[in-house]
Design a protein around this motif. Structure first.
Motif, PDB file in Angstrom:
ATOM      1  N   SER A 198       6.880  -9.421  -0.661  1.00  0.00           N
ATOM      2  CA  SER A 198       7.662  -8.320  -1.219  1.00  0.00           C
ATOM      3  C   SER A 198       6.785  -7.082  -1.289  1.00  0.00           C
ATOM      4  O   SER A 198       5.570  -7.172  -1.479  1.00  0.00           O
ATOM      5  CB  SER A 198       8.188  -8.678  -2.616  1.00  0.00           C
ATOM      6  OG  SER A 198       7.121  -8.886  -3.518  1.00  0.00           O
ATOM      7  N   ILE A 199       7.397  -5.927  -1.109  1.00  0.00           N
ATOM      8  CA  ILE A 199       6.676  -4.653  -1.112  1.00  0.00           C
ATOM      9  C   ILE A 199       7.299  -3.737  -2.154  1.00  0.00           C
ATOM     10  O   ILE A 199       8.521  -3.646  -2.274  1.00  0.00           O
ATOM     11  CB  ILE A 199       6.713  -3.989   0.279  1.00  0.00           C
ATOM     12  CG1 ILE A 199       5.893  -4.816   1.281  1.00  0.00           C
ATOM     13  CG2 ILE A 199       6.176  -2.561   0.214  1.00  0.00           C
ATOM     14  CD1 ILE A 199       5.932  -4.283   2.698  1.00  0.00           C
ATOM     15  N   ASN A 200       6.446  -3.077  -2.897  1.00  0.00           N
ATOM     16  CA  ASN A 200       6.901  -2.097  -3.885  1.00  0.00           C
ATOM     17  C   ASN A 200       6.137  -0.797  -3.675  1.00  0.00           C
ATOM     18  O   ASN A 200       4.908  -0.812  -3.548  1.00  0.00           O
ATOM     19  CB  ASN A 200       6.677  -2.627  -5.309  1.00  0.00           C
ATOM     20  CG  ASN A 200       7.201  -1.670  -6.359  1.00  0.00           C
ATOM     21  OD1 ASN A 200       8.336  -1.203  -6.280  1.00  0.00           O
ATOM     22  ND2 ASN A 200       6.375  -1.363  -7.350  1.00  0.00           N
ATOM     23  N   LYS A 201       6.856   0.313  -3.625  1.00  0.00           N
ATOM     24  CA  LYS A 201       6.223   1.608  -3.395  1.00  0.00           C
ATOM     25  C   LYS A 201       6.662   2.616  -4.444  1.00  0.00           C
ATOM     26  O   LYS A 201       7.849   2.762  -4.720  1.00  0.00           O
ATOM     27  CB  LYS A 201       6.566   2.147  -1.994  1.00  0.00           C
ATOM     28  CG  LYS A 201       5.966   1.350  -0.849  1.00  0.00           C
ATOM     29  CD  LYS A 201       6.232   2.018   0.487  1.00  0.00           C
ATOM     30  CE  LYS A 201       5.590   1.253   1.640  1.00  0.00           C
ATOM     31  NZ  LYS A 201       5.806   1.924   2.946  1.00  0.00           N
ATOM     32  N   THR A 202       5.688   3.291  -5.028  1.00  0.00           N
ATOM     33  CA  THR A 202       5.919   4.436  -5.893  1.00  0.00           C
ATOM     34  C   THR A 202       5.162   5.602  -5.257  1.00  0.00           C
ATOM     35  O   THR A 202       4.422   5.403  -4.280  1.00  0.00           O
ATOM     36  CB  THR A 202       5.411   4.171  -7.317  1.00  0.00           C
ATOM     37  OG1 THR A 202       3.986   4.039  -7.283  1.00  0.00           O
ATOM     38  CG2 THR A 202       6.024   2.894  -7.889  1.00  0.00           C
ATOM     39  N   PRO A 203       5.300   6.822  -5.760  1.00  0.00           N
ATOM     40  CA  PRO A 203       4.606   7.948  -5.113  1.00  0.00           C
ATOM     41  C   PRO A 203       3.109   7.759  -4.953  1.00  0.00           C
ATOM     42  O   PRO A 203       2.529   8.232  -3.981  1.00  0.00           O
ATOM     43  CB  PRO A 203       4.924   9.119  -6.063  1.00  0.00           C
ATOM     44  CG  PRO A 203       6.252   8.772  -6.649  1.00  0.00           C
ATOM     45  CD  PRO A 203       6.224   7.276  -6.812  1.00  0.00           C
ATOM     46  N   ASN A 204       2.443   7.058  -5.876  1.00  0.00           N
ATOM     47  CA  ASN A 204       0.989   6.930  -5.808  1.00  0.00           C
ATOM     48  C   ASN A 204       0.482   5.515  -5.578  1.00  0.00           C
ATOM     49  O   ASN A 204      -0.706   5.328  -5.284  1.00  0.00           O
ATOM     50  CB  ASN A 204       0.350   7.459  -7.102  1.00  0.00           C
ATOM     51  CG  ASN A 204       0.634   8.924  -7.341  1.00  0.00           C
ATOM     52  OD1 ASN A 204       1.267   9.287  -8.334  1.00  0.00           O
ATOM     53  ND2 ASN A 204       0.197   9.767  -6.438  1.00  0.00           N
ATOM     54  N   VAL A 205       1.346   4.518  -5.721  1.00  0.00           N
ATOM     55  CA  VAL A 205       0.906   3.133  -5.637  1.00  0.00           C
ATOM     56  C   VAL A 205       1.789   2.344  -4.679  1.00  0.00           C
ATOM     57  O   VAL A 205       3.016   2.371  -4.800  1.00  0.00           O
ATOM     58  CB  VAL A 205       0.926   2.452  -7.027  1.00  0.00           C
ATOM     59  CG1 VAL A 205       0.434   1.015  -6.915  1.00  0.00           C
ATOM     60  CG2 VAL A 205       0.092   3.231  -8.038  1.00  0.00           C
ATOM     61  N   HIS A 206       1.168   1.680  -3.717  1.00  0.00           N
ATOM     62  CA  HIS A 206       1.874   0.791  -2.789  1.00  0.00           C
ATOM     63  C   HIS A 206       1.331  -0.618  -2.979  1.00  0.00           C
ATOM     64  O   HIS A 206       0.116  -0.821  -3.040  1.00  0.00           O
ATOM     65  CB  HIS A 206       1.663   1.228  -1.331  1.00  0.00           C
ATOM     66  CG  HIS A 206       2.303   2.535  -1.005  1.00  0.00           C
ATOM     67  ND1 HIS A 206       2.189   3.117   0.247  1.00  0.00           N
ATOM     68  CD2 HIS A 206       3.063   3.385  -1.736  1.00  0.00           C
ATOM     69  CE1 HIS A 206       2.849   4.263   0.259  1.00  0.00           C
ATOM     70  NE2 HIS A 206       3.384   4.438  -0.941  1.00  0.00           N
ATOM     71  N   THR A 207       2.238  -1.590  -3.064  1.00  0.00           N
ATOM     72  CA  THR A 207       1.838  -2.961  -3.347  1.00  0.00           C
ATOM     73  C   THR A 207       2.580  -3.940  -2.448  1.00  0.00           C
ATOM     74  O   THR A 207       3.768  -3.763  -2.191  1.00  0.00           O
ATOM     75  CB  THR A 207       2.131  -3.333  -4.816  1.00  0.00           C
ATOM     76  OG1 THR A 207       1.508  -2.393  -5.678  1.00  0.00           O
ATOM     77  CG2 THR A 207       1.620  -4.721  -5.146  1.00  0.00           C
ATOM     78  N   ILE A 208       1.859  -4.950  -1.960  1.00  0.00           N
ATOM     79  CA  ILE A 208       2.495  -6.069  -1.274  1.00  0.00           C
ATOM     80  C   ILE A 208       2.046  -7.347  -1.968  1.00  0.00           C
ATOM     81  O   ILE A 208       0.867  -7.503  -2.316  1.00  0.00           O
ATOM     82  CB  ILE A 208       2.159  -6.116   0.236  1.00  0.00           C
ATOM     83  CG1 ILE A 208       2.884  -7.316   0.896  1.00  0.00           C
ATOM     84  CG2 ILE A 208       0.654  -6.186   0.479  1.00  0.00           C
ATOM     85  CD1 ILE A 208       2.787  -7.334   2.420  1.00  0.00           C
ATOM     86  N   GLN A 209       2.982  -8.248  -2.190  1.00  0.00           N
ATOM     87  CA  GLN A 209       2.699  -9.560  -2.753  1.00  0.00           C
ATOM     88  C   GLN A 209       3.054 -10.587  -1.691  1.00  0.00           C
ATOM     89  O   GLN A 209       4.197 -10.659  -1.234  1.00  0.00           O
ATOM     90  CB  GLN A 209       3.525  -9.772  -4.017  1.00  0.00           C
ATOM     91  CG  GLN A 209       3.181  -8.765  -5.102  1.00  0.00           C
ATOM     92  CD  GLN A 209       4.222  -8.679  -6.198  1.00  0.00           C
ATOM     93  OE1 GLN A 209       5.352  -9.120  -6.025  1.00  0.00           O
ATOM     94  NE2 GLN A 209       3.855  -8.091  -7.321  1.00  0.00           N
ATOM     95  N   ILE A 210       2.047 -11.333  -1.263  1.00  0.00           N
ATOM     96  CA  ILE A 210       2.238 -12.289  -0.177  1.00  0.00           C
ATOM     97  C   ILE A 210       1.391 -13.527  -0.449  1.00  0.00           C
ATOM     98  O   ILE A 210       0.188 -13.427  -0.685  1.00  0.00           O
ATOM     99  CB  ILE A 210       1.888 -11.650   1.201  1.00  0.00           C
ATOM    100  CG1 ILE A 210       2.082 -12.651   2.343  1.00  0.00           C
ATOM    101  CG2 ILE A 210       0.478 -11.063   1.207  1.00  0.00           C
ATOM    102  CD1 ILE A 210       2.025 -12.009   3.732  1.00  0.00           C
ATOM    103  N   GLY A 211       2.042 -14.687  -0.474  1.00  0.00           N
ATOM    104  CA  GLY A 211       1.328 -15.923  -0.772  1.00  0.00           C
ATOM    105  C   GLY A 211       0.653 -15.848  -2.124  1.00  0.00           C
ATOM    106  O   GLY A 211       1.278 -15.545  -3.133  1.00  0.00           O
ATOM    107  N   GLN A 212      -0.644 -16.101  -2.127  1.00  0.00           N
ATOM    108  CA  GLN A 212      -1.419 -16.062  -3.371  1.00  0.00           C
ATOM    109  C   GLN A 212      -2.128 -14.725  -3.577  1.00  0.00           C
ATOM    110  O   GLN A 212      -3.041 -14.623  -4.393  1.00  0.00           O
ATOM    111  CB  GLN A 212      -2.437 -17.208  -3.360  1.00  0.00           C
ATOM    112  CG  GLN A 212      -1.783 -18.592  -3.397  1.00  0.00           C
ATOM    113  CD  GLN A 212      -2.790 -19.697  -3.135  1.00  0.00           C
ATOM    114  OE1 GLN A 212      -3.467 -19.712  -2.125  1.00  0.00           O
ATOM    115  NE2 GLN A 212      -2.889 -20.623  -4.070  1.00  0.00           N
TER     116      GLN A 212
END
Length: 352
Positions: free
Chosen positions: A27-41
């Motif tokens: 899953s990917i989450n994006k805000t103006p300053n922070v980008h995050t991906i959660q994958i596996g562990q």
């Protein structure tokens, strides 16, 4: 008679099992300053914000005892968190400080902490560039508004490496043995990383995070950034310091990190090169067009072919060589997951 074992040949890092990694859950989450991906562990996060303001600059310079580069992205970072337990659920409620977590980070302030400072740093650390501009940089104002048209300030600041040639390779924390160990038997899987299969190697997540930039008083540039790409089977990080001192030298310090999802290892390759400015300049197609000398990828390719047989004249650097030179490979062993521990325990059970 003692038999001498054959020399060890570096083997590529773990190659992923493609059949199990074609369509990983993420899953990917994006805000103006922070980008995050959660994958596996893994949770992988990039933070990109504007350069430091005046108050933040004063605080950082006081902490580091170092005048900051003209553009210091002190709030930028790349952070990776590994959770080797059943807590790595689909909800991904990862809390900082978990005893079984591993944190891998690239951070601009940490990187600048690796810049050589102090009286006599050139001989103590090595790599000092001896050119006329270096004397002016020793008295550079701590204000980032300093320009070439301004008078040279009379009050000197703490002696420091004015090229900001840090040998920073990131930091890792979270376990009792959180450190990379040298390995003569590992190497990056270069063929896999160069492959561009539109399905197997599709990019799920990519970011390029600037950490600092400086124009070295209009006599070159010093740039540090870190990039990450996440594919279905692995992630790959490249942190690169690029230094160009006009009419003097080029330096590159690369940190490459690779991890195959599901494997127990993170492989890090650290390499540094230094080549004389004129040696690279001779390879220009048009001697009157100097623009390729500002193209980091072009310069990197030329340095690769030159570094093995080139050296920078001792008249433009201190007697002690820059410590970032050379190449080494290190490995970090990830802690086992709860499931792996159960499997190991069951495997050791002997039936009578």
């Amino acid at each position: 008679m003692t038999t001498v074992p054959p020399p060890q040949t570096p083997a590529p890092a773990s190659i992923p099992n493609m059949s199990n990694n074609l369509n990983p859950k993420y899953s990917i989450n994006k805000t103006p300053n922070v980008h995050t991906i959660q994958i596996g562990q893994w949770e992988i996060e990039t933070i990109k914000k504007p350069i430091l303001n005046g108050k933040e600059i004063d605080s950082a310079e006081k902490s580091l005892n170092l005048p900051l580069p003209e553009m210091t992205f002190g709030n930028n970072s790349l952070r990776l968190t590994y959770l080797p337990s059943s807590q790595a659920s689909s909800s991904y409620q990862i809390q900082e400080g978990g005893s079984d977590q591993i944190h891998l980070k690239f951070d601009s302030i940490e990187a600048l902490a690796g810049v050589a400072t102090g009286e006599g740093w050139e001989q103590r650390v090595g790599g000092g560039v001896q050119v006329s501009m270096a004397d002016k940089w020793k008295t550079k104002s701590s204000s980032n508004s300093f320009s070439g048209d301004s008078p040279i300030p009379s009050k000197p600041v703490k002696p420091h490496d004015w090229t900001f040639s840090t040998c920073y390779s990131g930091s890792i924390s979270g376990s009792t043995s959180s450190s990379f160990k040298p390995s003569p038997t590992h190497s990056l899987p270069l063929a896999l990383l160069a492959r561009q299969d539109p399905n197997l190697d599709r990019i799920l997540f990519y970011d390029d995070v600037p950490l600092f930039e400086d124009e070295l008083h209009d006599n070159g540039e010093s740039i540090l950034n870190v990039r990450i790409r996440v594919m279905p089977h692995s992630f790959f990080i490249l942190s690169r310091l690029f230094v160009r001192v006009d009419n003097v030298l080029f330096r590159i310090h690369d940190v490459r990190i690779y991890h195959s999802f599901g494997s127990s290892e993170i492989v890090k390759e650290i390499s540094g090169m230094e080549v004389g400015y004129d040696q690279v300049k001779r390879h220009l197609e048009k001697p009157s067009d100097l623009s390729p000398l500002t193209d980091i990828n072009w310069v990197y390719q030329k340095m690769l072919s030159l570094s093995a047989s080139s050296s920078v004249s001792s008249s433009i650097q201190s007697n002690k060589p820059w410590p970032g030179l050379g190449k080494r490979v290190e490995v970090f062993k990830l802690p086992k997951s709860d499931l792996d521990s159960i499997h190991d325990t069951l495997g050791n059970v002997k039936l009578s």
